[in-house]
Design a protein around this motif. Sequence first.
Motif, PDB file in Angstrom:
ATOM      1  N   PRO A 105      15.413 -20.838   2.086  1.00 47.87           N
ATOM      2  CA  PRO A 105      14.463 -21.881   2.491  1.00 47.87           C
ATOM      3  C   PRO A 105      13.090 -21.271   2.793  1.00 47.87           C
ATOM      4  O   PRO A 105      12.991 -20.292   3.498  1.00 47.87           O
ATOM      5  N   GLY A 106      12.056 -21.852   2.237  1.00 44.41           N
ATOM      6  CA  GLY A 106      10.697 -21.375   2.500  1.00 44.41           C
ATOM      7  C   GLY A 106      10.174 -20.428   1.439  1.00 44.41           C
ATOM      8  O   GLY A 106       8.991 -20.386   1.166  1.00 44.41           O
ATOM      9  N   PHE A 107      11.078 -19.651   0.831  1.00 42.68           N
ATOM     10  CA  PHE A 107      10.622 -18.682  -0.171  1.00 42.68           C
ATOM     11  C   PHE A 107      10.197 -19.361  -1.473  1.00 42.68           C
ATOM     12  O   PHE A 107       9.456 -18.776  -2.260  1.00 42.68           O
ATOM     13  N   GLN A 108      10.647 -20.604  -1.688  1.00 43.71           N
ATOM     14  CA  GLN A 108      10.228 -21.327  -2.899  1.00 43.71           C
ATOM     15  C   GLN A 108       8.719 -21.519  -2.927  1.00 43.71           C
ATOM     16  O   GLN A 108       8.114 -21.606  -3.987  1.00 43.71           O
ATOM     17  N   SER A 109       8.116 -21.602  -1.718  1.00 49.33           N
ATOM     18  CA  SER A 109       6.689 -21.916  -1.651  1.00 49.33           C
ATOM     19  C   SER A 109       5.798 -20.685  -1.851  1.00 49.33           C
ATOM     20  O   SER A 109       4.581 -20.803  -1.941  1.00 49.33           O
ATOM     21  N   ILE A 110       6.402 -19.484  -1.949  1.00 52.88           N
ATOM     22  CA  ILE A 110       5.612 -18.269  -2.202  1.00 52.88           C
ATOM     23  C   ILE A 110       5.127 -18.286  -3.646  1.00 52.88           C
ATOM     24  O   ILE A 110       5.914 -18.421  -4.570  1.00 52.88           O
ATOM     25  N   LYS A 111       3.803 -18.149  -3.833  1.00 57.33           N
ATOM     26  CA  LYS A 111       3.242 -18.256  -5.180  1.00 57.33           C
ATOM     27  C   LYS A 111       3.020 -16.891  -5.832  1.00 57.33           C
ATOM     28  O   LYS A 111       3.266 -16.713  -7.012  1.00 57.33           O
ATOM     29  N   GLY A 113       4.459 -14.022  -5.211  1.00 57.94           N
ATOM     30  CA  GLY A 113       5.606 -13.123  -5.238  1.00 57.94           C
ATOM     31  C   GLY A 113       5.676 -12.127  -4.089  1.00 57.94           C
ATOM     32  O   GLY A 113       6.552 -11.291  -4.050  1.00 57.94           O
ATOM     33  N   ARG A 114       4.723 -12.232  -3.149  1.00 56.61           N
ATOM     34  CA  ARG A 114       4.690 -11.281  -2.035  1.00 56.61           C
ATOM     35  C   ARG A 114       4.778 -11.995  -0.695  1.00 56.61           C
ATOM     36  O   ARG A 114       4.353 -13.133  -0.566  1.00 56.61           O
ATOM     37  N   PHE A 115       5.261 -11.244   0.298  1.00 59.41           N
ATOM     38  CA  PHE A 115       5.404 -11.838   1.633  1.00 59.41           C
ATOM     39  C   PHE A 115       4.054 -12.090   2.310  1.00 59.41           C
ATOM     40  O   PHE A 115       3.988 -12.799   3.309  1.00 59.41           O
ATOM     41  N   THR A 116       3.001 -11.476   1.779  1.00 63.62           N
ATOM     42  CA  THR A 116       1.660 -11.688   2.335  1.00 63.62           C
ATOM     43  C   THR A 116       1.016 -12.949   1.764  1.00 63.62           C
ATOM     44  O   THR A 116      -0.138 -13.249   2.064  1.00 63.62           O
ATOM     45  N   ASP A 117       1.755 -13.705   0.953  1.00 65.62           N
ATOM     46  CA  ASP A 117       1.268 -14.966   0.377  1.00 65.62           C
ATOM     47  C   ASP A 117       0.880 -15.940   1.505  1.00 65.62           C
ATOM     48  O   ASP A 117       1.548 -16.003   2.541  1.00 65.62           O
ATOM     49  N   PRO A 118      -0.203 -16.716   1.292  1.00 62.35           N
ATOM     50  CA  PRO A 118      -0.602 -17.708   2.305  1.00 62.35           C
ATOM     51  C   PRO A 118       0.526 -18.662   2.694  1.00 62.35           C
ATOM     52  O   PRO A 118       0.557 -19.144   3.841  1.00 62.35           O
ATOM     53  N   ALA A 119       1.441 -18.919   1.774  1.00 60.02           N
ATOM     54  CA  ALA A 119       2.573 -19.808   2.089  1.00 60.02           C
ATOM     55  C   ALA A 119       3.349 -19.302   3.305  1.00 60.02           C
ATOM     56  O   ALA A 119       3.886 -20.095   4.083  1.00 60.02           O
ATOM     57  N   ILE A 120       3.399 -17.973   3.471  1.00 58.71           N
ATOM     58  CA  ILE A 120       4.087 -17.377   4.624  1.00 58.71           C
ATOM     59  C   ILE A 120       3.118 -17.207   5.799  1.00 58.71           C
ATOM     60  O   ILE A 120       3.407 -17.596   6.928  1.00 58.71           O
ATOM     61  N   VAL A 121       1.951 -16.624   5.506  1.00 56.33           N
ATOM     62  CA  VAL A 121       1.014 -16.281   6.582  1.00 56.33           C
ATOM     63  C   VAL A 121       0.554 -17.532   7.336  1.00 56.33           C
ATOM     64  O   VAL A 121       0.366 -17.506   8.549  1.00 56.33           O
ATOM     65  N   GLU A 122       0.399 -18.635   6.601  1.00 58.14           N
ATOM     66  CA  GLU A 122      -0.074 -19.868   7.239  1.00 58.14           C
ATOM     67  C   GLU A 122       1.069 -20.706   7.823  1.00 58.14           C
ATOM     68  O   GLU A 122       0.828 -21.694   8.512  1.00 58.14           O
ATOM     69  N   ASN A 123       2.297 -20.319   7.530  1.00 60.32           N
ATOM     70  CA  ASN A 123       3.475 -21.022   8.082  1.00 60.32           C
ATOM     71  C   ASN A 123       4.485 -19.997   8.588  1.00 60.32           C
ATOM     72  O   ASN A 123       5.562 -19.846   8.027  1.00 60.32           O
ATOM     73  N   PRO A 124       4.113 -19.274   9.641  1.00 59.27           N
ATOM     74  CA  PRO A 124       4.920 -18.123  10.062  1.00 59.27           C
ATOM     75  C   PRO A 124       6.366 -18.446  10.426  1.00 59.27           C
ATOM     76  O   PRO A 124       7.218 -17.567  10.368  1.00 59.27           O
ATOM     77  N   HIS A 125       6.643 -19.704  10.769  1.00 57.98           N
ATOM     78  CA  HIS A 125       8.034 -20.041  11.118  1.00 57.98           C
ATOM     79  C   HIS A 125       8.969 -19.823   9.926  1.00 57.98           C
ATOM     80  O   HIS A 125      10.155 -19.568  10.098  1.00 57.98           O
ATOM     81  N   ILE A 126       8.409 -19.903   8.709  1.00 59.15           N
ATOM     82  CA  ILE A 126       9.219 -19.683   7.501  1.00 59.15           C
ATOM     83  C   ILE A 126       9.812 -18.275   7.508  1.00 59.15           C
ATOM     84  O   ILE A 126      10.954 -18.069   7.103  1.00 59.15           O
TER      85      ILE A 126
END
Length: 136
Positions: A105-111, A113-126
Amino acid sequence: MHYLVYVSTASHLMNEAELMAILETSRSRNTADNITGMLLYKDGSFMQVLEGRAENIKNAYERIGKDHRHDGLILLRKGKTEKRNFPGWSMGFRTVNAEDMENIPGFQSIKDGRFTDPAIVENPHIAMTALKAFNA
Ligand SMILES: Cc1cc2nc3c(=O)[nH]c(=O)nc-3n(C[C@H](O)[C@H](O)[C@H](O)COP(=O)(O)O)c2cc1C
């Protein structure tokens, strides 16, 4: 019990031996410091959770931040937790693959391919949700 979660960028694409060297140091050091957690690696990026006494976590994060094998650390979360989420691991480790990216869950939104993607950085609960998913 305190915890923190960060992401970082590896200095270069890591091979198996390099990852195992990081893990070996981490595990012996964390055992001594009573730190537990999980380290994920994907395509030149890291995501790590550390949990333990506040002082130990702080010192470990400072050491880790000076390590030239990665840079650009972004602290996603820090806080208190009632009990450890990774009690069995002095430092659990997984290389994240394409299948994980579809199923966690949540990794689908990574564009990118890296954990530093805004999808993670802007939604840290993921990050915490994803790390827990590897704790099976
Ligand atoms: C991605 C990454 C994760 C690391 N995780 C830990 C860790 O969980 N615990 C730890 O003590 N060191 C960890 N290290 C290693 C530290 O950066 C450092 O090399 C080690 O703690 C030894 O520090 P010292 O040489 O100052 O004694 C990690 C390094 C990297 C690159």
